[in-house]
Design an enzyme around this catalytic site. Structure first.
Site, PDB file in Angstrom:
ATOM      1  N   LYS A  86       0.859  -1.196   0.000  1.00  8.58           N
ATOM      2  CA  LYS A  86       0.000   0.000   0.000  1.00  8.58           C
ATOM      3  C   LYS A  86       0.889   1.239   0.000  1.00  8.58           C
ATOM      4  O   LYS A  86       1.792   1.364   0.833  1.00  8.58           O
ATOM      5  CB  LYS A  86      -0.898   0.013   1.244  1.00  8.58           C
ATOM      6  CG  LYS A  86      -2.036  -0.997   1.150  1.00  8.58           C
ATOM      7  CD  LYS A  86      -2.831  -1.029   2.433  1.00  8.58           C
ATOM      8  CE  LYS A  86      -3.622   0.230   2.666  1.00  8.58           C
ATOM      9  NZ  LYS A  86      -4.280   0.214   3.998  1.00  8.58           N
TER      10      LYS A  86
HETATM   11  C1  E4P Z   1      -7.393   0.946   4.737  1.00 12.37           C
HETATM   12  O1  E4P Z   1      -6.644   0.017   4.851  1.00 12.37           O
HETATM   13  C2  E4P Z   1      -7.301   2.220   5.479  1.00 12.37           C
HETATM   14  O2  E4P Z   1      -5.983   2.399   5.894  1.00 12.37           O
HETATM   15  C3  E4P Z   1      -8.239   2.223   6.650  1.00 12.37           C
HETATM   16  O3  E4P Z   1      -9.474   1.669   6.288  1.00 12.37           O
HETATM   17  C4  E4P Z   1      -8.413   3.622   7.234  1.00 12.37           C
HETATM   18  O4  E4P Z   1      -9.438   3.543   8.193  1.00 12.37           O
HETATM   19  P1  E4P Z   1      -9.710   4.687   9.289  1.00 12.37           P
HETATM   20  O5  E4P Z   1     -10.192   5.896   8.572  1.00 12.37           O
HETATM   21  O6  E4P Z   1     -10.747   4.097  10.181  1.00 12.37           O
HETATM   22  O7  E4P Z   1      -8.415   4.911   9.996  1.00 12.37           O
END
Ligand code: E4P
Length: 226
Positions: A86
């Protein structure tokens, strides 16, 4: 449509893997930090729980293209199986995506808030783009609408990159993105349980059980079919 577990909690991952039709696991530095464990061992443990065929998305922590590329290569070696690095969208991130694409390492472009970020990440070679739904809704934007337009853009321009919607806090948000043709969502383990919860379902099952027991008592079907 793919449902992915947004967690590094190995107990919760085991639970979701046992009961839900999941396509893999996504993590980010915040999710990993919550576990307060040895990073390398944690990634290896998640892989051993989900097996080699499920997707495992792990986020890089560097911010220059060269370092992101080096991290992605090292992460791929540890994570094995169906691995995605990612990478947050930035100029350096886009450069890294292009290089990694050339090396055959799969990429999820993350921390996406706009349609144009998603488009550029896709053109750089990202396999998935991850728009943050709840964080968009929190700033009085509309996460599902952003997803809808990214899905439309990809169709219009014949782009094979998939939208992996992320950052969900409730069932309605998941429902809304599924209604606009989002091909993948990553959600936390608690939300998996909430997606199937309905008091009328529990009520219906209790009534079925009561009616059955009035006639057959404690005997279940298998006993009656002997
Ligand atoms: C996906 O992997 C994102 O990093 C994650 O869903 C972010 O979520 P949050 O907004 O609850 O931190």
């Amino acid at each position: 449509m793919q449902f992915i577990i947004d967690s590094a909690d190995t107990k919760a991952i085991r639970h979701c893997m046992e009961f839900f039709p999941v396509a893999g696991v996504t993590t980010n530095p915040t999710i990993i930090s919550k576990e307060k464990s040895d990073f390398k061992q944690l990634i290896a443990e998640i892989r051993s729980i989900i097996g080699p065929d499920k997707m495992l998305h792990v986020q890089c922590t560097s911010d220059t293209a060269d370092e992101i590329v080096a991290e992605a290569q090292a992460l791929k070696a540890i994570a094995g199986g169906d691995f995605y690095v990612k990478i947050p969208v930035s100029a350096e991130g886009l450069k890294a995506i292009r290089i990694l694409k050339g090396q055959g390492i799969k990429v999820t472009a993350t921390a996406i808030f706009t349609q144009q970020q998603a488009l550029l990440a896709a053109l750089a070679g990202a396999d998935y783009v991850a728009p943050y739904i709840n964080r968009l809704d929190n700033i009085v934007s509309d996460g599902a609408h952003v997803v809808e337009e990214i899905v439309t853009l990809f169709k219009m321009h014949n782009i094979s990159t998939k939208v992996l919607a992320a950052s969900f806090k409730n069932v309605e948000q998941v429902h809304k993105v599924s209604m606009v043709g989002c091909p993948a969502v990553t959600i936390n383990p608690e939300l998996f349980d909430q997606l199937i919860y309905h008091p009328l379902t529990l009520y219906a099952v209790d009534a079925f059980t009561a009616d059955w027991e009035m006639v057959y008592g404690e005997k279940k079907i298998l006993e009656l079919l002997k």
